[in-house]
Motif scaffolding. Structure first.
Motif, mmCIF file in Angstrom:
data_model
loop_
_atom_site.group_PDB
_atom_site.id
_atom_site.type_symbol
_atom_site.label_atom_id
_atom_site.label_comp_id
_atom_site.label_asym_id
_atom_site.label_seq_id
_atom_site.Cartn_x
_atom_site.Cartn_y
_atom_site.Cartn_z
ATOM 1 N N LEU A 62 -13.617 29.241 34.000
ATOM 2 C CA LEU A 62 -13.652 27.844 33.568
ATOM 3 C C LEU A 62 -12.528 27.561 32.574
ATOM 4 C CD1 LEU A 62 -15.222 25.128 33.659
ATOM 5 C CD2 LEU A 62 -16.519 25.956 31.672
ATOM 6 N N MET A 63 -12.225 28.519 31.710
ATOM 7 C CA MET A 63 -11.114 28.357 30.774
ATOM 8 C C MET A 63 -9.784 28.250 31.515
ATOM 9 S SD MET A 63 -12.299 31.028 27.800
ATOM 10 C CE MET A 63 -10.709 30.910 26.957
ATOM 11 N N MET A 64 -9.631 29.006 32.605
ATOM 12 C CA MET A 64 -8.404 28.909 33.404
ATOM 13 C C MET A 64 -8.296 27.540 34.050
ATOM 14 S SD MET A 64 -8.308 32.654 35.236
ATOM 15 C CE MET A 64 -8.759 34.112 34.300
ATOM 16 N N PHE A 65 -9.406 27.044 34.575
ATOM 17 C CA PHE A 65 -9.418 25.688 35.140
ATOM 18 C C PHE A 65 -9.023 24.678 34.067
ATOM 19 C CE2 PHE A 65 -11.150 27.353 38.884
ATOM 20 C CZ PHE A 65 -11.387 26.352 39.825
ATOM 21 N N GLY A 66 -9.552 24.867 32.858
ATOM 22 C CA GLY A 66 -9.246 23.955 31.770
ATOM 23 C C GLY A 66 -7.792 24.004 31.354
ATOM 24 N N ALA A 67 -7.216 25.208 31.327
ATOM 25 C CA ALA A 67 -5.807 25.350 30.942
ATOM 26 C C ALA A 67 -4.898 24.635 31.944
ATOM 27 C CB ALA A 67 -5.438 26.826 30.839
ATOM 28 N N VAL A 68 -5.206 24.789 33.234
ATOM 29 C CA VAL A 68 -4.406 24.112 34.265
ATOM 30 C C VAL A 68 -4.573 22.601 34.160
ATOM 31 C CG1 VAL A 68 -4.112 23.785 36.747
ATOM 32 C CG2 VAL A 68 -4.464 26.089 35.825
ATOM 33 N N ALA A 69 -5.812 22.142 33.952
ATOM 34 C CA ALA A 69 -6.064 20.702 33.834
ATOM 35 C C ALA A 69 -5.346 20.119 32.625
ATOM 36 C CB ALA A 69 -7.571 20.445 33.729
ATOM 37 N N LEU A 70 -5.361 20.841 31.511
ATOM 38 C CA LEU A 70 -4.692 20.352 30.301
ATOM 39 C C LEU A 70 -3.185 20.255 30.514
ATOM 40 C CD1 LEU A 70 -4.747 19.578 27.312
ATOM 41 C CD2 LEU A 70 -4.652 22.009 26.746
ATOM 42 N N ALA A 71 -2.589 21.298 31.105
ATOM 43 C CA ALA A 71 -1.142 21.285 31.352
ATOM 44 C C ALA A 71 -0.754 20.163 32.308
ATOM 45 C CB ALA A 71 -0.700 22.641 31.907
ATOM 46 N N GLU A 72 -1.541 19.984 33.355
ATOM 47 C CA GLU A 72 -1.259 18.901 34.301
ATOM 48 C C GLU A 72 -1.456 17.538 33.644
ATOM 49 O OE1 GLU A 72 -3.670 19.501 37.727
ATOM 50 O OE2 GLU A 72 -2.423 21.126 38.528
ATOM 51 N N GLY A 73 -2.446 17.445 32.750
ATOM 52 C CA GLY A 73 -2.693 16.181 32.078
ATOM 53 C C GLY A 73 -1.551 15.769 31.173
ATOM 54 N N VAL A 74 -1.010 16.723 30.415
ATOM 55 C CA VAL A 74 0.136 16.433 29.550
ATOM 56 C C VAL A 74 1.328 16.001 30.397
ATOM 57 C CG1 VAL A 74 1.797 17.419 27.928
ATOM 58 C CG2 VAL A 74 -0.636 17.965 27.711
ATOM 59 N N GLY A 75 1.540 16.706 31.520
ATOM 60 C CA GLY A 75 2.645 16.345 32.401
ATOM 61 C C GLY A 75 2.496 14.954 32.969
ATOM 62 N N SER A 76 1.284 14.585 33.362
ATOM 63 C CA SER A 76 1.059 13.264 33.952
ATOM 64 C C SER A 76 1.154 12.150 32.919
ATOM 65 C CB SER A 76 -0.320 13.223 34.628
ATOM 66 O OG SER A 76 -0.383 14.107 35.721
ATOM 67 N N LEU A 77 0.571 12.374 31.743
ATOM 68 C CA LEU A 77 0.510 11.310 30.746
ATOM 69 C C LEU A 77 1.867 11.046 30.097
ATOM 70 C CD1 LEU A 77 -1.317 9.314 29.255
ATOM 71 C CD2 LEU A 77 -1.782 11.102 27.566
ATOM 72 N N PHE A 78 2.611 12.098 29.818
ATOM 73 C CA PHE A 78 3.851 11.936 29.054
ATOM 74 C C PHE A 78 5.133 12.123 29.872
ATOM 75 C CE2 PHE A 78 0.639 13.394 25.955
ATOM 76 C CZ PHE A 78 0.681 12.325 25.076
ATOM 77 N N PHE A 79 5.046 12.753 31.044
ATOM 78 C CA PHE A 79 6.264 13.057 31.798
ATOM 79 C C PHE A 79 6.096 12.767 33.286
ATOM 80 C CE2 PHE A 79 5.986 15.841 28.101
ATOM 81 C CZ PHE A 79 7.221 15.681 27.516
ATOM 82 N N ILE A 113 4.188 6.404 33.655
ATOM 83 C CA ILE A 113 3.107 7.056 32.916
ATOM 84 C C ILE A 113 1.904 7.205 33.839
ATOM 85 C CG2 ILE A 113 2.240 4.870 31.989
ATOM 86 C CD1 ILE A 113 1.402 6.394 29.487
ATOM 87 N N GLY A 114 1.313 8.391 33.833
ATOM 88 C CA GLY A 114 0.142 8.662 34.663
ATOM 89 C C GLY A 114 -1.121 8.604 33.825
ATOM 90 N N VAL A 115 -1.890 7.549 33.971
ATOM 91 C CA VAL A 115 -3.096 7.378 33.166
ATOM 92 C C VAL A 115 -4.101 8.480 33.466
ATOM 93 C CG1 VAL A 115 -4.949 5.789 32.568
ATOM 94 C CG2 VAL A 115 -2.699 4.907 33.140
ATOM 95 N N ASN A 116 -4.078 9.016 34.699
ATOM 96 C CA ASN A 116 -5.001 10.089 35.041
ATOM 97 C C ASN A 116 -4.802 11.309 34.147
ATOM 98 O OD1 ASN A 116 -2.434 10.262 36.440
ATOM 99 N ND2 ASN A 116 -3.251 12.058 37.479
ATOM 100 N N GLY A 117 -3.618 11.416 33.538
ATOM 101 C CA GLY A 117 -3.365 12.545 32.654
ATOM 102 C C GLY A 117 -4.257 12.526 31.432
#
Length: 262
Positions: A62-79, A113-117
């Motif tokens: 679950l922590m691995m899933f969270g790490a991937v989701a967090l990294a993808e979220g930062v990429g979507s929201l800011f880049f 900007i990706g709001v889904n991030g």
């Protein structure tokens, strides 16, 4: 600092434009949350049948899933503008970026900007926090700082891979980032422990495209699990390498840019 301020102002302008359509904004956020919930349900159903994956428990994965989701979220929201680079190249929109006193890569990245991030970031933090609450870690100030450094480094790796794979569009003629999308799909494999994959895939995810350093190796080091857990300490170095490599690829791609003509 001026560059950072300009970047945030550009993102703010795009964010305000999205808020003009409140229903679309809410639907997108809810849909992204539901997607992450589906991932958690799938993971729970998997571990209901299989107690562990090569020694990895539900909470560690679950922590691995969270790490991937967090990294993808930062990429979507800011880049998220990185994913428009192929279209910008194909349509010659980089011409406008080249005449402005601001880095082209940052202009491209802030073009969207990706709001889904936002929901991905929140869900990623929740998954990581929930996983940490159910594992036994002897926390010390050093381990807390190291954990934060590993998390930041994993985000840098993801962003660098996104930029490098999208920059391949300079060598292709397609207006869509097909190569980057394909590599993004490969990155989903980082949600699971690297040890469950065959050796060829381990080499690909650990060295060629180091997605494993986004989730598996940092989590393995923090949990002190697996024979290769010490490799997690290399995550900051891998992040620096990926950032430099992405910058070089983008710079060389810019030399090939010929505009769209008239």
């Amino acid at each position: 600092m001026r560059t950072v301020r300009l970047y945030l102002r550009l993102l703010g302008a795009h964010f305000r434009s999205l808020l003009e359509y409140e229903a679309d904004f809410v639907i997108l956020v809810v849909a992204t949350v539901l997607m992450q919930v589906v991932n958690i349900v799938f993971l729970a159903a998997l571990f209901a049948k299989v107690p562990a994956l090569n020694g990895w428990t539900f909470w560690s994965v679950l922590m691995m899933f969270g790490a991937v989701a967090l990294a993808e979220g930062v990429g979507s929201l800011f880049f998220d503008g990185m994913w428009s680079l192929a279209w910008q190249i194909n349509r010659g929109e980089l011409d406008y970026f080249l005449v402005r006193p601001y880095p082209v890569a940052l202009q491209s990245s802030s073009a969207k900007i990706g709001v889904n991030g936002l929901s991905n970031i929140v869900m990623g933090i929740i998954m990581i926090g929930t996983g940490l609450a159910h594992v036994d870690i002897a926390w010390t100030p050093w381990r807390v700082l190291l954990g934060a450094l590993l998390l930041i480094s994993s985000v840098v790796i993801k962003l660098s891979i996104n930029l490098a794979t999208n920059a391949v569009s300079f060598w292709l003629s397609s207006p869509t980032p097909l190569f980057a999308f394909a590599m993004h799909q490969v990155g989903d494999l980082a949600r699971f422990p690297l040890s469950i994959y065959p050796i060829a895939l381990k080499a690909a995810l650990g060295a060629v495209l180091p997605f494993a350093f986004i989730s598996f190796f940092p989590v393995a080091y923090l949990l002190d699990t697996g024979q290769s857990r010490w490799i997690g300490l290399l995550t900051p170095l891998v992040a620096a390498y990926c950032a430099v490599a992405a910058a070089v690829i983008f710079k060389r791609g810019m030399r090939r840019y010929e505009s769209a003509g008239n």
